[in-house]
Write a protein that holds these residues in place. Structure first.
Motif, PDB file in Angstrom:
ATOM      1  N   LEU A   1       0.823  -1.209   0.000  1.00 29.49           N
ATOM      2  CA  LEU A   1       0.000   0.000   0.000  1.00 29.49           C
ATOM      3  C   LEU A   1       0.857   1.259   0.000  1.00 29.49           C
ATOM      4  O   LEU A   1       0.543   2.248  -0.667  1.00 29.49           O
ATOM      5  CB  LEU A   1      -0.940  -0.012   1.207  1.00 29.49           C
TER       6      LEU A   1
ATOM      7  N   ASN B   1       2.261   1.773  -3.477  1.00 30.81           N
ATOM      8  CA  ASN B   1       1.203   2.283  -4.346  1.00 30.81           C
ATOM      9  C   ASN B   1       1.022   3.788  -4.151  1.00 30.81           C
ATOM     10  O   ASN B   1       0.930   4.550  -5.123  1.00 30.81           O
ATOM     11  CB  ASN B   1      -0.107   1.555  -4.049  1.00 30.81           C
TER      12      ASN B   1
ATOM     13  N   ASN C   1      -5.996   3.041  -6.099  1.00 33.27           N
ATOM     14  CA  ASN C   1      -5.165   1.850  -6.255  1.00 33.27           C
ATOM     15  C   ASN C   1      -4.726   1.745  -7.706  1.00 33.27           C
ATOM     16  O   ASN C   1      -5.546   1.554  -8.605  1.00 33.27           O
ATOM     17  CB  ASN C   1      -5.976   0.614  -5.837  1.00 33.27           C
TER      18      ASN C   1
ATOM     19  N   GLU D   1      -5.790  -1.110 -10.010  1.00 29.64           N
ATOM     20  CA  GLU D   1      -7.204  -1.161 -10.385  1.00 29.64           C
ATOM     21  C   GLU D   1      -7.573  -0.101 -11.417  1.00 29.64           C
ATOM     22  O   GLU D   1      -8.694  -0.093 -11.929  1.00 29.64           O
ATOM     23  CB  GLU D   1      -8.085  -1.003  -9.149  1.00 29.64           C
TER      24      GLU D   1
END
Length: 268
Positions: free
Chosen positions: A179, A182, A194, A197
């Protein structure tokens, strides 16, 4: 043509291309995605589906492999494999697994192709034409937590590869480190959400661009521009991606603001 938005993408994916948990890792998946039949008839207690699109540009017949990161490092053996369709889409089922995963797409020389999405062309290939990929080609994506009761989206592109590179450069990989990586890449390019995605569309396809959300168009152009900034007339796509990744890690997960030697934000 359907409308493409931030959460959905028009696709022609056929769910029959799933691959069962690997029984023979030395086989290359066929176009229908099947490596071997599961010889154990026991029903899995938990089945997770991961799907996405591989784009640098659109990659067809690419080999998608999922590795476990549950131990804090990349597993030696893959969990499962499949191949991408002409649209770049893939979908994989993972049985009875908990923890983060690394997803890689590599090329099968002779069959794996990429649509050139660089305006100035890809070597001898013009914008919009199909380019053969060599054995050095690789894109990656990491997923911090897999969900049983909801879709798990893991697109593979240049930006997801930067996130993955940052994660894999560390020891004891866990969901937090994924995370954090990202967020670092998202902040670098002024993005939110994200990255794995985020939808990337084929920027060589006018009809897809016409129906796409403006944010998706900008993200898709960025995906192309990053590698374009890393390449020259003699570099292969694989070499350009490696150069980009090496510069990103050299600057501790950043890119220089302006440089004549390194890949810079100014050039992008």
């Amino acid at each position: 043509e359907g409308i493409i938005n931030k959460n959905n993408e028009v696709n022609d994916y056929d769910s029959s291309s799933n691959v069962t948990n690997n029984q023979n890792q030395n086989q290359t998946p066929s176009q229908d995605g099947k490596i071997s039949e599961n010889i154990n008839n026991t029903e899995p207690t938990k089945e997770i589906t991961v799907s996405g699109t591989a784009v640098k540009g659109i990659i067809s017949d690419g080999i998608v492999t999922v590795f476990s990161l549950a131990s804090g490092n990349k597993s030696q053996e893959p969990l499962v494999q499949a191949v991408t369709h002409d649209s770049g889409h893939y979908s994989i089922k993972i049985n009875d697994y908990d923890g983060p995963v690394l997803i890689e797409i590599t090329a099968n020389p002779g069959s794996s192709k990429m649509i050139c999405d660089v305006i100035t062309g890809c070597g001898d290939y013009k914008f919009g034409s199909k380019v053969g990929l060599n054995s050095d080609f690789k894109l990656q994506s990491v997923v911090s937590d897999l969900e049983v009761d909801k879709p798990n989206i893991a697109n593979l592109n240049t930006l997801t590869s930067l996130v993955s590179a940052q994660v894999l450069s560390q020891q004891n990989i866990d969901s937090k480190k994924i995370l954090d990586a990202n967020s670092q890449v998202a902040d670098l390019f002024d993005l939110s959400g994200n990255i794995s995605e985020m939808t990337v569309v084929d920027i060589t396809n006018d009809s897809m661009l016409k129906n796409a959300d403006p944010d998706i168009i900008m993200y898709s152009i960025l995906n192309s521009a990053i590698v374009s900034a890393s390449s020259n007339d003699t570099n292969s796509i694989s070499t350009a991606i490696k150069k980009l990744t090496n510069n990103f890690l050299k600057h501790n997960g950043q890119l220089s603001n302006n440089s004549t030697r390194d890949v810079s934000l100014a050039t992008i």
